[in-house]
Design a protein around this motif. Structure first.
Motif, PDB file in Angstrom:
ATOM      1  N   GLU A  65       0.828  -1.197   0.000  1.00  0.00           N
ATOM      2  CA  GLU A  65       0.000   0.000   0.000  1.00  0.00           C
ATOM      3  C   GLU A  65       0.867   1.254   0.000  1.00  0.00           C
ATOM      4  OE1 GLU A  65      -2.662   0.588   3.263  1.00  0.00           O
ATOM      5  OE2 GLU A  65      -3.635   2.240   2.235  1.00  0.00           O
ATOM      6  N   LEU A  66       0.444   2.258  -0.781  1.00  0.00           N
ATOM      7  CA  LEU A  66       1.113   3.548  -0.818  1.00  0.00           C
ATOM      8  C   LEU A  66       0.200   4.546  -0.115  1.00  0.00           C
ATOM      9  CD1 LEU A  66       2.077   3.149  -4.526  1.00  0.00           C
ATOM     10  CD2 LEU A  66       3.592   2.831  -2.616  1.00  0.00           C
ATOM     11  N   HIS A  67       0.474   4.770   1.173  1.00  0.00           N
ATOM     12  CA  HIS A  67      -0.445   5.551   2.008  1.00  0.00           C
ATOM     13  C   HIS A  67      -0.644   6.969   1.488  1.00  0.00           C
ATOM     14  CE1 HIS A  67      -1.282   2.855   5.310  1.00  0.00           C
ATOM     15  NE2 HIS A  67      -0.041   2.413   5.196  1.00  0.00           N
ATOM     16  N   ALA A  68       0.449   7.565   0.962  1.00  0.00           N
ATOM     17  CA  ALA A  68       0.348   8.954   0.514  1.00  0.00           C
ATOM     18  C   ALA A  68      -0.709   9.095  -0.566  1.00  0.00           C
ATOM     19  CB  ALA A  68       1.701   9.416  -0.003  1.00  0.00           C
ATOM     20  N   TYR A  69      -0.718   8.158  -1.510  1.00  0.00           N
ATOM     21  CA  TYR A  69      -1.676   8.256  -2.614  1.00  0.00           C
ATOM     22  C   TYR A  69      -3.078   7.830  -2.193  1.00  0.00           C
ATOM     23  CZ  TYR A  69       2.217   9.124  -5.685  1.00  0.00           C
ATOM     24  OH  TYR A  69       3.300   9.674  -6.267  1.00  0.00           O
ATOM     25  N   THR A  70      -3.163   6.847  -1.282  1.00  0.00           N
ATOM     26  CA  THR A  70      -4.481   6.476  -0.763  1.00  0.00           C
ATOM     27  C   THR A  70      -5.145   7.679  -0.110  1.00  0.00           C
ATOM     28  OG1 THR A  70      -3.674   4.251  -0.352  1.00  0.00           O
ATOM     29  CG2 THR A  70      -5.677   4.882   0.748  1.00  0.00           C
ATOM     30  N   GLU A  71      -4.331   8.390   0.695  1.00  0.00           N
ATOM     31  CA  GLU A  71      -4.818   9.582   1.380  1.00  0.00           C
ATOM     32  C   GLU A  71      -5.231  10.664   0.372  1.00  0.00           C
ATOM     33  OE1 GLU A  71      -2.101  12.194   3.794  1.00  0.00           O
ATOM     34  OE2 GLU A  71      -2.432  10.512   5.152  1.00  0.00           O
ATOM     35  N   LEU A  72      -4.370  10.877  -0.613  1.00  0.00           N
ATOM     36  CA  LEU A  72      -4.622  11.913  -1.620  1.00  0.00           C
ATOM     37  C   LEU A  72      -5.932  11.664  -2.352  1.00  0.00           C
ATOM     38  CD1 LEU A  72      -3.691  14.125  -3.731  1.00  0.00           C
ATOM     39  CD2 LEU A  72      -2.612  12.272  -4.940  1.00  0.00           C
ATOM     40  N   LEU A  73      -6.137  10.415  -2.819  1.00  0.00           N
ATOM     41  CA  LEU A  73      -7.347  10.136  -3.588  1.00  0.00           C
ATOM     42  C   LEU A  73      -8.575  10.139  -2.694  1.00  0.00           C
ATOM     43  CD1 LEU A  73      -5.848   7.535  -5.979  1.00  0.00           C
ATOM     44  CD2 LEU A  73      -6.793   9.706  -6.601  1.00  0.00           C
ATOM     45  N   GLY A  74      -8.411   9.700  -1.419  1.00  0.00           N
ATOM     46  CA  GLY A  74      -9.532   9.762  -0.489  1.00  0.00           C
ATOM     47  C   GLY A  74      -9.981  11.192  -0.260  1.00  0.00           C
ATOM     48  N   GLU A  75      -9.015  12.085  -0.048  1.00  0.00           N
ATOM     49  CA  GLU A  75      -9.341  13.505   0.144  1.00  0.00           C
ATOM     50  C   GLU A  75     -10.001  14.085  -1.093  1.00  0.00           C
ATOM     51  OE1 GLU A  75      -5.662  15.396   0.999  1.00  0.00           O
ATOM     52  OE2 GLU A  75      -5.555  14.606   3.028  1.00  0.00           O
ATOM     53  N   SER A  76      -9.475  13.721  -2.268  1.00  0.00           N
ATOM     54  CA  SER A  76     -10.059  14.251  -3.506  1.00  0.00           C
ATOM     55  C   SER A  76     -11.501  13.802  -3.670  1.00  0.00           C
ATOM     56  CB  SER A  76      -9.280  13.776  -4.719  1.00  0.00           C
ATOM     57  OG  SER A  76      -7.931  13.885  -4.514  1.00  0.00           O
ATOM     58  N   ARG A  77     -11.795  12.540  -3.314  1.00  0.00           N
ATOM     59  CA  ARG A  77     -13.165  12.046  -3.457  1.00  0.00           C
ATOM     60  C   ARG A  77     -14.090  12.781  -2.512  1.00  0.00           C
ATOM     61  NH1 ARG A  77     -10.721   6.866  -4.981  1.00  0.00           N
ATOM     62  NH2 ARG A  77     -11.036   6.961  -7.216  1.00  0.00           N
ATOM     63  N   ASP A  78     -13.620  13.027  -1.268  1.00  0.00           N
ATOM     64  CA  ASP A  78     -14.438  13.786  -0.318  1.00  0.00           C
ATOM     65  C   ASP A  78     -14.735  15.179  -0.861  1.00  0.00           C
ATOM     66  OD1 ASP A  78     -14.639  11.778   1.447  1.00  0.00           O
ATOM     67  OD2 ASP A  78     -13.017  12.444   2.746  1.00  0.00           O
ATOM     68  N   GLU A  79     -13.696  15.801  -1.444  1.00  0.00           N
ATOM     69  CA  GLU A  79     -13.847  17.150  -1.993  1.00  0.00           C
ATOM     70  C   GLU A  79     -14.858  17.161  -3.142  1.00  0.00           C
ATOM     71  OE1 GLU A  79     -11.796  19.905  -1.050  1.00  0.00           O
ATOM     72  OE2 GLU A  79     -13.073  21.107  -2.355  1.00  0.00           O
ATOM     73  N   ALA A  80     -14.752  16.173  -4.045  1.00  0.00           N
ATOM     74  CA  ALA A  80     -15.675  16.106  -5.186  1.00  0.00           C
ATOM     75  C   ALA A  80     -17.113  15.910  -4.707  1.00  0.00           C
ATOM     76  CB  ALA A  80     -15.265  14.969  -6.120  1.00  0.00           C
ATOM     77  N   ILE A  81     -17.277  15.030  -3.702  1.00  0.00           N
ATOM     78  CA  ILE A  81     -18.619  14.773  -3.162  1.00  0.00           C
ATOM     79  C   ILE A  81     -19.167  16.038  -2.501  1.00  0.00           C
ATOM     80  CG2 ILE A  81     -19.794  13.541  -1.308  1.00  0.00           C
ATOM     81  CD1 ILE A  81     -18.153  11.112  -2.062  1.00  0.00           C
ATOM     82  N   GLN A  82     -18.289  16.725  -1.779  1.00  0.00           N
ATOM     83  CA  GLN A  82     -18.676  17.969  -1.109  1.00  0.00           C
ATOM     84  C   GLN A  82     -19.225  18.982  -2.122  1.00  0.00           C
ATOM     85  OE1 GLN A  82     -19.621  18.985   1.936  1.00  0.00           O
ATOM     86  NE2 GLN A  82     -18.194  17.345   2.384  1.00  0.00           N
ATOM     87  N   ARG A  83     -18.531  19.130  -3.263  1.00  0.00           N
ATOM     88  CA  ARG A  83     -18.964  20.088  -4.287  1.00  0.00           C
ATOM     89  C   ARG A  83     -20.287  19.668  -4.903  1.00  0.00           C
ATOM     90  NH1 ARG A  83     -13.161  21.367  -7.179  1.00  0.00           N
ATOM     91  NH2 ARG A  83     -12.294  22.389  -5.358  1.00  0.00           N
ATOM     92  N   MET A  84     -20.431  18.341  -5.108  1.00  0.00           N
ATOM     93  CA  MET A  84     -21.695  17.840  -5.655  1.00  0.00           C
ATOM     94  C   MET A  84     -22.844  18.158  -4.697  1.00  0.00           C
ATOM     95  SD  MET A  84     -22.621  13.940  -6.550  1.00  0.00           S
ATOM     96  CE  MET A  84     -22.785  13.530  -4.845  1.00  0.00           C
ATOM     97  N   LEU A  85     -22.617  17.934  -3.395  1.00  0.00           N
ATOM     98  CA  LEU A  85     -23.674  18.190  -2.417  1.00  0.00           C
ATOM     99  C   LEU A  85     -24.005  19.679  -2.341  1.00  0.00           C
ATOM    100  CD1 LEU A  85     -22.752  15.790   0.515  1.00  0.00           C
ATOM    101  CD2 LEU A  85     -24.368  15.453  -1.323  1.00  0.00           C
ATOM    102  N   GLN A  86     -22.965  20.524  -2.474  1.00  0.00           N
ATOM    103  CA  GLN A  86     -23.217  21.964  -2.476  1.00  0.00           C
ATOM    104  C   GLN A  86     -24.145  22.353  -3.627  1.00  0.00           C
ATOM    105  OE1 GLN A  86     -22.518  24.337  -0.350  1.00  0.00           O
ATOM    106  NE2 GLN A  86     -21.538  22.831   0.985  1.00  0.00           N
ATOM    107  N   GLU A  87     -23.877  21.782  -4.794  1.00  0.00           N
ATOM    108  CA  GLU A  87     -24.726  22.100  -5.954  1.00  0.00           C
ATOM    109  C   GLU A  87     -26.156  21.624  -5.717  1.00  0.00           C
ATOM    110  OE1 GLU A  87     -23.186  20.743  -9.720  1.00  0.00           O
ATOM    111  OE2 GLU A  87     -25.046  21.345 -10.719  1.00  0.00           O
ATOM    112  N   ALA A  88     -26.270  20.422  -5.104  1.00  0.00           N
ATOM    113  CA  ALA A  88     -27.606  19.896  -4.826  1.00  0.00           C
ATOM    114  C   ALA A  88     -28.347  20.782  -3.833  1.00  0.00           C
ATOM    115  CB  ALA A  88     -27.491  18.471  -4.289  1.00  0.00           C
ATOM    116  N   LEU A  89     -27.619  21.257  -2.802  1.00  0.00           N
ATOM    117  CA  LEU A  89     -28.242  22.155  -1.822  1.00  0.00           C
ATOM    118  C   LEU A  89     -28.682  23.447  -2.492  1.00  0.00           C
ATOM    119  CD1 LEU A  89     -26.045  21.929   1.387  1.00  0.00           C
ATOM    120  CD2 LEU A  89     -28.434  21.303   1.152  1.00  0.00           C
ATOM    121  N   GLY A  90     -27.879  23.936  -3.429  1.00  0.00           N
ATOM    122  CA  GLY A  90     -28.227  25.153  -4.153  1.00  0.00           C
ATOM    123  C   GLY A  90     -29.505  25.011  -4.951  1.00  0.00           C
ATOM    124  N   ARG A  91     -29.779  23.784  -5.384  1.00  0.00           N
ATOM    125  CA  ARG A  91     -31.024  23.570  -6.132  1.00  0.00           C
ATOM    126  C   ARG A  91     -32.207  23.296  -5.216  1.00  0.00           C
ATOM    127  NH1 ARG A  91     -29.867  20.246 -11.648  1.00  0.00           N
ATOM    128  NH2 ARG A  91     -27.886  21.219 -12.154  1.00  0.00           N
TER     129      ARG A  91
END
Lengths: 170, 112
Positions: free
Chosen positions: B54-80
């Motif tokens: 396992e490469l922890h640095a990249y696991t962490e990086l992609l996990g954070e990116s997925r959270d960020e993408a989901i966060q933006r999606m939810l923001q757009e949904a809340l806006g609607r």
């Protein structure tokens, strides 16, 4: 004059270290990588059997609908990912296999490890959150490469699903 | 993780919210992010890849990116004005060496 000698010796050492690094690392990889992967697989199997014993069955399904026809109080999406590197030895074996053809078995361990680990993370998250079942589990894997086009390829395995909790029987 | 700042909104990967009925749909919402790690972690991960595992640095990086993408999606949904997002799907693509793009998309709905 003496400082030049010191710099010269340091330079020679540096050149030797750079020249010897990759063959030494390759031998190290040849000896230890299989052993390390086997150990990780044993560890993950132990964790899976612990969780399955705790739930009484495997909580993950990729059916769209819940398996029990009961009311649901809570639903939440859970996700997990795992980035795995194959190791130099396995990569070399795979390159060798592409010359002569046939089954590339050296990646089996690594990919199985990554897949089982993400599924186990989903099970862990479900049991921590007090959920009963995880439905609609989907997996995807992609190859990521950093630094440059010719550098090492890492495999990213990602799984997500919807964890649900049934109304408790009274 | 992503639910903490958006307590009110429900996010599921199934076609319907289990236990609730959908009143109306509000279209597709999506969120994406592109991220990279600094070069020190890249080199360290390269050294770890000699043996593999396992490469922890990249696991962490992609996990954070997925959270960020989901966060933006939810923001757009809340806006609607939605209160749930159903049928969430994820896609990953390596656009350049050194960075990967994560895309999350789903259907914003109003449930009761």
């Amino acid at each position: 004059m003496e400082t030049w000698e010191v710099i010269g010796i340091l330079f020679i050492f540096l050149a030797l270290a750079l020249a010897l690094f990759s063959p030494l690392a390759f031998v190290y990889s040849m000896i230890f990588s299989r052993r390390k992967h086997r150990k990780m697989i044993e560890n993950i199997k132990q964790r899976i059997s612990n969780t399955v014993n705790q739930f009484g069955r495997d909580p993950l399904t990729n059916k769209m609908t819940p398996s029990k026809d009961e009311d649901i109080v809570k639903a939440k999406m859970i996700q997990a990912n795992f980035v795995v590197g194959a190791g130099w030895w396995n990569q070399w074996i795979a390159g060798f296999h592409t010359l002569i053809g046939g089954n590339i078995t050296s990646f089996d361990d690594v990919l199985m490890l990554a897949r089982q680990d993400v599924l186990q993370s989903l099970r862990d998250q479900a049991s921590e959150g007090g959920f009963d079942e995880v439905i609609n589990v989907r997996m995807e894997s992609s190859r990521i490469s950093y630094l440059s086009k010719n550098s090492n390829k890492y495999i990213d395995v990602f799984a997500y699903g919807t964890a649900i909790k049934y109304v408790e029987d009274i | 993780m992503s639910e903490q700042s958006n307590q009110s909104i429900i996010m599921v990967s199934t076609e319907e919210v289990p236990g609730k009925t959908i009143i109306k749909t509000m279209g597709v919402v999506s969120g994406s992010t592109v991220r990279a790690k600094h070069i020190g972690k890249d080199i360290f991960a390269g050294l770890k890849n000699v043996v593999g595992g396992e490469l922890h640095a990249y696991t962490e990086l992609l996990g954070e990116s997925r959270d960020e993408a989901i966060q933006r999606m939810l923001q757009e949904a809340l806006g609607r004005g939605a209160n749930a997002v159903v049928n969430v799907r994820m896609a990953t693509s390596a656009i350049t060496p050194g960075a990967s793009e994560i895309l999350a998309y789903g259907t914003a709905v109003f449930v009761e």
